[in-house]
Structure formats: C-alpha cells, structure tokens
Write an enzyme that holds these catalytic residues in place. Structure first.
Site, PDB file in Angstrom:
ATOM      1  NE  ARG A  29     -11.600  10.434  -4.234  1.00 40.15           N
ATOM      2  CZ  ARG A  29     -12.578   9.608  -4.570  1.00 40.15           C
ATOM      3  NH1 ARG A  29     -13.546   9.331  -3.706  1.00 40.15           N
ATOM      4  NH2 ARG A  29     -12.608   9.070  -5.763  1.00 40.15           N
ATOM      5  CB  CYS A  40     -18.244  29.792   4.398  1.00 42.25           C
ATOM      6  SG  CYS A  40     -19.412  30.826   5.193  1.00 42.25           S
ATOM      7  NE  ARG A  80      -9.441   4.935  -6.848  1.00 43.58           N
ATOM      8  CZ  ARG A  80      -9.762   6.224  -6.907  1.00 43.58           C
ATOM      9  NH1 ARG A  80     -10.501   6.753  -5.968  1.00 43.58           N
ATOM     10  NH2 ARG A  80      -9.350   6.972  -7.913  1.00 43.58           N
ATOM     11  CE1 TYR A 136     -11.049  14.555  -9.116  1.00 39.69           C
ATOM     12  CE2 TYR A 136     -11.294  13.328  -7.087  1.00 39.69           C
ATOM     13  CZ  TYR A 136     -10.504  14.031  -7.966  1.00 39.69           C
ATOM     14  OH  TYR A 136      -9.178  14.180  -7.699  1.00 39.69           O
ATOM     15  N   GLY A 139      -4.406   2.015 -10.873  1.00 35.55           N
ATOM     16  CA  GLY A 139      -5.753   2.140 -11.410  1.00 35.55           C
ATOM     17  C   GLY A 139      -6.776   1.102 -11.005  1.00 35.55           C
TER      18      GLY A 139
END
Ligand code: LLP
Length: 431
Positions: free
Chosen positions: A330, A361, A293, A334, A248
């Site tokens: 992403r 498309c 991440r 989000y 996190g």
C-alpha cells in the site's frame, strides 16, 4: 494507542487483542499477520445494530471481502450475521468453502466474465451488481438458459468526489465502474434491465470511494440516488426495494487522523434517507452497506524482524525488515501512511525517525518514510499497525517471497488461521 485493542504489557511489549505480539512473532515466525477477531466481531455488531436502529427494516451490512479474504473470515462474518460482498469467482469459491450462505452475497465487478456469470448463477448468489449493458445481456441470457430469474442491483455512478486519493475514488463520472447518472447511461440501463428477461431489478448500488471520514459524501449520495430513483419511478413506474450505498468508512492509521463515528454516520444517513424519500414521495428502500476496511483494518497488525539499520549521514536512516511490498504493497501503490513501532520496546520513547524498507530488489519497496519509533536494532520486532485491510488480500509473491501466515487472536488466545506459504507452494502449478 491509536485503537483500543492495542496495548503495552508489563514486559513493555505491544499487545494486540490482549496477546503479546512479540511472543506470537517468536512462536509463528515473521513476517506475521496478527488478526484480532474480537475487534472484528465488535465492528460487525456496531454496523448491524446501527443499521437495525436507524435504517428501514431489513437493512444490513455486507462485509466487503476484497479487504480480507480467507476461509475463516467468511465463517466469522456468517456467525455475526452479515452478508458478504464478493468481487470474483475466487472470493466466491472461498466463501462457499466456508459454507457461507450465498443468498447473502452481492457479486461485484466491472467485468464479470461468462465464467463468473455461470459460477454466480450455479452458486446462487443473492444479487448480481450489474455494472454495464454487456453484463446485463449476458446475465439475462445465461439465466434464461437455466430457466431462473436472477435478482440484480444496478451499479450507478452518482458523480461524487469524496476527496480521497484518485486510485480508490470510484464514484465520479469518469470511472471504470457503473453507469453515470449525468450522461443518461444510468437511465438507459434501468430501462433495459426492466425489459430484460432472466433478471429481476431489485434496486441500485453506488460506491463513492474509500477512507471517508465524514457523513457528508454519503448524505449527498443518498440525495442523488433518491432523486434518481424518484425520476425513474415517475417515468417508468419502478421503485427500488434496495439501495446499496457501498463501503468507504475510514479507519485511523496514524495519530491526528480522525476515527469515524460509524453509528453516528449511519444515523445521519437514515435521517437523510427518510427526509429525501418523503420529499420525493417514494417508499424508503432497504439499505445495504458494504464496509471492508472499517471492519477489519484496526484488527490487524503485521510483525516483522529488523535486519539492518543503515544511517546515511545528511540523508536518512533505513530500517530493513524481513517483509515489505509483497505482504503490504500500500505504500508502494498509494503512499499510504502507517504507524510503526518496535514491539519489544513499545514502552520506550520514540526517539528515531526511519524509512522502513522491505527486502525486495526494488527501491520503491517501502512501508513508510519518516516513521517515528523507538531505536531499532537487528533482531527487534517491528510492528506495523492497522494492516487488517488490503494487506493479506493484496499480497503477492514478488521476488518469490512466500506469503506470511495469519494468526487470529481472541480473548488473548491465538490460533493459526492461514499457514505460511512454503517454497513448495511457490512452484506448485509449475511444470
Ligand atoms: N463496495 C465496493 C463496491 C467497493 O468497490 C469497495 C472498495 C468496498 C465496498 C469497500 O470499501 P471500504 O469499506 O473497504 O473502503 N486497495 C485500496 C482500497 C480499494 C477499495 C476498493 N473498493 C486500499 O488499499 O486502500
């Protein structure tokens, strides 16, 4: 430039880990994922050193490979001495192909199938992170059939809202993951695990969310988990050897966003753990962390070629690129914000504001809106920064667009780690 591994060379081109992003785009074609492995190694070492210094002996990071999974990354992670978090039989298979030591894995997932359980047992994964009672029972039975005892952690939901966006907020009570403390489900799964044959309960796991920039949510998690552990010890006599705090830690995607101090946050976590365990009189458990991440995010840059530049007077200007939501979903998923620039004009002023559109498309196929950058023209190389995490691993073949290759850069030298998918690859399973 956002992160130290990005720069601008004498040609005015963006560099990633010392390599010219424009030259790499010309050599390998676009879209192209560039991955600076020196940056990844530096982050691995920061976690390892800080955890060794500030947390109980034996504490270690496990790379959350959902952030980036391909054979080469497991080799690198292993060379750096980290464990790995795996979340599916596919990630497990990829790690095994890389020769990853499976005893250094935590196997996650809120719905492990019988096949996953069998695969995990045969592979010899270190810890199953058991999410629910059905999994506990199925795992115990499968282990007994094999005559083995599987080490497990229980996924506990501490009920913390780290103020991130809901889609990646996994530690609240209302979550598909784990057993909440607040409802009593956590206590009952512990009691059940202690009397389930075929498993050995080693401790607890929690993951409170992603893109977290301050230590506070982790410190609260430590407090809640140690209180829980002490209450269980008082009632059942069981003390956890391991506390896995999940992942996190955030990454800076754009100017104005903080860059979390990983070492500082780990130091505070260690201090809180020490204080809290002393207060509740339980032995301090070994700590696992699962950064994803923050290990690979800044290492990655995606380079595209600009096609059209369309100005709609009174509205906005669109720059269309030769990739989009298939290689980076992403923003579509989000509304995640990125920084982009024209890699071959990186030294020129950012005078324009563009909506960067993909080639699918679908109107929602955008990489960002209101992105400030240099003036774009057809043929320019547009780079999106901080795409090392949750881009390649979330890529799809929507609109039958082949996935881009991954080129690694170390010491300024490039190497192909994943080749570009071919059209033949797209139909390889089809009759
Ligand atoms: N451990 C567990 C159990 C997790 O569920 C996750 C992420 C991690 C570790 C790693 O978290 P990190 O350090 O990377 O924040 N696709 C989303 C992110 C989903 C994260 C899900 N779990 C995105 O693109 O932002």
């Amino acid at each position: 430039m956002l992160h130290d591994n990005y720069g601008i060379n004498e040609k005015g081109h963006l560099t990633v880990g010392g390599a010219d992003a424009v030259s790499l785009a010309e050599k390998y074609g676009t879209p192209l994922y560039i991955l600076d492995t020196d940056e990844i190694r530096a982050k691995c070492r920061e976690y390892k050193n800080a955890m060794r210094e500030y947390l109980p002996e034996g504490s270690m990071p496990f790379f959350a490979s959902k952030a980036l999974s391909f054979v080469g990354i497991y080799r690198l992670i292993n060379e750096e001495g980290l464990g790995s978090d795996i979340v599916s039989s596919g990630e497990m298979y990829t790690a095994m192909k890389a020769g990853f030591p499976m005893e250094k894995t935590c196997f996650h997932g809120n719905n492990k199938t019988d096949e996953d359980i069998e695969n995990g047992l045969s592979a010899g994964v270190g810890y199953f992170v058991v999410d629910n009672t059905e999994e506990l029972q199925a795992l115990g039975e499968a282990a007994c059939r094999r005559g083995v005892v599987q080490d497990i952690l229980l996924r506990i939901t501490p009920g913390i809202d780290p103020h991130t966006f809901a889609a990646v907020n996994t530690g609240r009570v209302d979550s598909k993951f784990g057993s909440p403390i607040a409802t009593g489900a956590a206590e009952s799964i512990v009691a059940r695990a202690l009397s389930t044959e075929g498993v050995r309960l080693c401790g607890y796991h929690c993951h409170i969310g992603s893109q977290i920039f301050e230590a506070d949510p982790f410190l609260r998690a430590v407090g809640i988990m140690v209180d829980f552990a002490a209450d269980i010890r008082n009632k059942y006599g069981f003390s956890p050897a391991i506390l896995n705090l999940g992942g996190g830690f955030g990454v800076r995607y754009y100017d104005g966003q903080d860059e979390p101090d990983i070492t500082g946050m780990i130091k505070l976590t260690g201090e809180r753990l020490g204080e809290k365990c002393a207060e509740r009189d339980i032995p301090a458990p070994v700590v696992f962390m699962e950064p994803g991440r923050s290990i690979v995010g800044a290492a990655g840059v995606t380079v595209y070629t600009v096609g059209s530049v369309k100005e709609i007077p009174g509205f906005r200007s669109y720059v269309s690129i030769d990739g989009g939501m298939p290689d980076d979903p992403r923003y579509a998923l989000y509304a995640s914000r990125y920084t982009a620039l024209i890699a071959n004009k990186a030294d020129e002023p950012c005078t324009e504001e563009y909506t960067v559109a993909g080639r699918c498309c679908e109107s929602g196929d955008l990489i960002g809106e209101g992105m400030r950058m240099q003036k774009a023209e057809r043929g320019d190389k547009l780079a999106v920064l901080v795409t090392g995490a949750y881009n390649y691993s979330m890529a799809s073949n929507y609109n039958r667009i082949p996935r881009p290759p991954i080129v690694t850069v170390s010491d300024g030298k490039d190497a192909l780690a994943v080749k570009r998918e071919s059209y033949e690859d797209l139909i390889r399973n089809e009759f």
